[in-house]
Design an enzyme around this catalytic site. Structure first.
Site, PDB file in Angstrom:
ATOM      1  N   ALA A 210       2.230 -72.726  17.608  1.00  0.00           N
ATOM      2  CA  ALA A 210       0.804 -72.467  17.472  1.00  0.00           C
ATOM      3  C   ALA A 210       0.365 -71.425  18.497  1.00  0.00           C
ATOM      4  CB  ALA A 210       0.020 -73.759  17.652  1.00  0.00           C
TER       5      ALA A 210
ATOM      6  N   GLN B 282       1.626 -68.547  13.535  1.00  0.00           N
ATOM      7  CA  GLN B 282       0.703 -69.645  13.233  1.00  0.00           C
ATOM      8  C   GLN B 282      -0.563 -69.459  14.066  1.00  0.00           C
ATOM      9  OE1 GLN B 282       1.204 -73.899  14.581  1.00  0.00           O
ATOM     10  NE2 GLN B 282       1.736 -74.181  12.423  1.00  0.00           N
TER      11      GLN B 282
ATOM     12  N   HIS C 272      -3.558 -72.361  11.000  1.00  0.00           N
ATOM     13  CA  HIS C 272      -3.363 -73.782  11.343  1.00  0.00           C
ATOM     14  C   HIS C 272      -4.626 -74.543  10.943  1.00  0.00           C
ATOM     15  CE1 HIS C 272      -1.977 -77.374  13.123  1.00  0.00           C
ATOM     16  NE2 HIS C 272      -1.253 -76.854  14.112  1.00  0.00           N
ATOM     17  N   GLY C 273      -4.532 -75.262   9.836  1.00  0.00           N
ATOM     18  CA  GLY C 273      -5.674 -76.032   9.341  1.00  0.00           C
ATOM     19  C   GLY C 273      -5.441 -77.526   9.405  1.00  0.00           C
ATOM     20  N   ALA C 274      -4.537 -77.958  10.297  1.00  0.00           N
ATOM     21  CA  ALA C 274      -4.096 -79.356  10.333  1.00  0.00           C
ATOM     22  C   ALA C 274      -4.373 -79.991  11.691  1.00  0.00           C
ATOM     23  CB  ALA C 274      -2.599 -79.421  10.021  1.00  0.00           C
TER      24      ALA C 274
ATOM     25  N   TYR D  24      -7.441 -79.847  14.469  1.00  0.00           N
ATOM     26  CA  TYR D  24      -7.923 -78.622  15.107  1.00  0.00           C
ATOM     27  C   TYR D  24      -9.117 -78.076  14.322  1.00  0.00           C
ATOM     28  CZ  TYR D  24      -3.590 -79.171  17.707  1.00  0.00           C
ATOM     29  OH  TYR D  24      -2.588 -79.682  18.487  1.00  0.00           O
TER      30      TYR D  24
ATOM     31  N   ARG E 265       5.486 -90.148   5.124  1.00  0.00           N
ATOM     32  CA  ARG E 265       5.280 -91.361   4.325  1.00  0.00           C
ATOM     33  C   ARG E 265       5.448 -92.618   5.146  1.00  0.00           C
ATOM     34  NH1 ARG E 265       8.419 -90.659  -1.295  1.00  0.00           N
ATOM     35  NH2 ARG E 265      10.159 -90.067   0.040  1.00  0.00           N
TER      36      ARG E 265
ATOM     37  N   GLY F 223      10.947 -79.201  12.407  1.00  0.00           N
ATOM     38  CA  GLY F 223      10.616 -78.814  13.770  1.00  0.00           C
ATOM     39  C   GLY F 223      11.607 -79.299  14.799  1.00  0.00           C
ATOM     40  N   ARG F 224      11.516 -80.579  15.178  1.00  0.00           N
ATOM     41  CA  ARG F 224      12.310 -81.071  16.310  1.00  0.00           C
ATOM     42  C   ARG F 224      13.814 -80.949  16.094  1.00  0.00           C
ATOM     43  NH1 ARG F 224       7.881 -84.211  16.163  1.00  0.00           N
ATOM     44  NH2 ARG F 224       8.825 -85.668  14.711  1.00  0.00           N
TER      45      ARG F 224
END
Length: 324
Positions: A18, A60, A134-136, A139, A226, A277-278
């Site tokens: 980000a 991002q 970044h729309g999640a 933020y 989930r 990611g991780r």
């Protein structure tokens, strides 16, 4: 950072960490930005290294809204509404309670939309192949989008079409600046994240899908676990099926998927790709390891967000591990 990203160029497409669109919007200590020429020049080293390794990378674009602390930005935080975020901010002086933001005026909104467009222009100048808004994760875009963060009574709040307005203006401005074909956006529609959620996520994201279709946004990423995530987020039912019913672009899913689970979601037609990611932090050659069924390196969480090379560029590739 150039070495880190270059090691992972085999991902096919890298979504950057980000990256702040302005000092006002950047509330994480040590995080990068894209609002000035020095930052553009720094990012060129990263994008050049990725491209030399046949990878592609998008920036991002990030405005943290009410999650910005003045001890980091030196500025008053701004949000959709004057509501303080829960929990604590990371600052240069340790964890501190969030402070109450001021509700953005229409002038603020116009200015911030311009900051997104400016950061997108800088991203292309820095050599990025595109951008992701970044729309999640609670933020700023999320603070406008979901009813758990937006308590406005003007044209940017209340019914869903109004709550879509800020997102739409950001995407429109960024698309006008660099071409909408280079633009994606990230959402977290089915989790409570940093104080933000929505009472009717399927209804909201059906309309989001329709709006993205109208705007011709070519791809989106959904953080859609989930099960409870490793970061403690509690999910509701997946929203990707209703997005897919209203949106013909590419859908990427993300968050705590193992490879088998992700493959099942893609085969079911709910998504076109999975982002990781991780696992990629600990495995620079992750694609090869997954393709061959090779064992994976375990990540060291104590080095995550540490700000140095340790725990980022020192994980062995498969060849290095076999030679050791």
């Amino acid at each position: 950072m150039a070495a880190y990203y270059a090691q992972r160029a085999g991902a096919g497409l890298i979504i950057s960490e980000a990256t702040g669109i302005s000092r006002e919007g950047l509330g994480w200590p040590g995080a990068p930005g894209l609002w000035n020429e020095a930052q553009v020049e720094g990012w060129k080293k990263v994008t050049d290294a990725v491209h030399r390794n046949q990878g592609r990378i998008v920036a991002q674009l990030w405005h943290m809204g009410r999650l910005v602390h003045p001890l980091v930005s030196g500025m008053e935080p701004v949000s959709s509404s004057a509501v303080t975020a829960p929990d604590y901010a990371h600052t240069y002086e340790g964890k501190k309670p969030y402070v109450e933001p001021r509700a953005a005026t229409t002038h603020d909104i116009e200015r911030i939309v311009g900051d997104y467009a400016g950061a997108a222009r800088n991203a292309i100048a820095a050599g990025f192949d595109g951008v992701q808004v970044h729309g999640a994760n609670g933020y700023l875009v999320d603070q406008f989008l979901r009813d758990g963060g937006n308590f406005r009574s003007d044209d940017y709040g209340g019914p869903i079409p109004n709550r879509l307005r800020f997102m739409s203006e950001v995407l429109g401005a960024v698309g006008a600046e660099i071409g909408i074909e280079r633009v994606g956006i990230r959402f977290s529609p089915n989790i409570y994240s940093q104080g933000v959620e929505d009472a009717f996520p399927e209804r909201l994201f059906a309309d989001v899908g329709r709006r993205l279709e109208e705007l011709k946004v070519p791809w989106i990423e959904l953080r859609e676990p989930r099960q409870p995530t490793s970061a403690g987020a509690i999910p509701t039912d997946p929203v990707s099926p209703v997005v897919r019913a209203n949106y013909s672009g590419r859908i990427v899913i993300n968050s705590d998927y193992d490879w088998r689970d992700a493959r099942e979601r893609i085969c079911a037609g709910h998504a076109d790709a999975v982002s990781i990611g991780r696992l990629f932090i600990a495995n620079p050659d992750l694609v090869k390891r997954l393709a061959t069924g090779a064992p994976l390196n375990e990540g060291d969480p104590t080095t995550f967000y540490a700000g140095g090379a340790q725990g980022y560029v020192d994980y062995p590739t498969l060849e290095q591990a076999e030679a050791a």
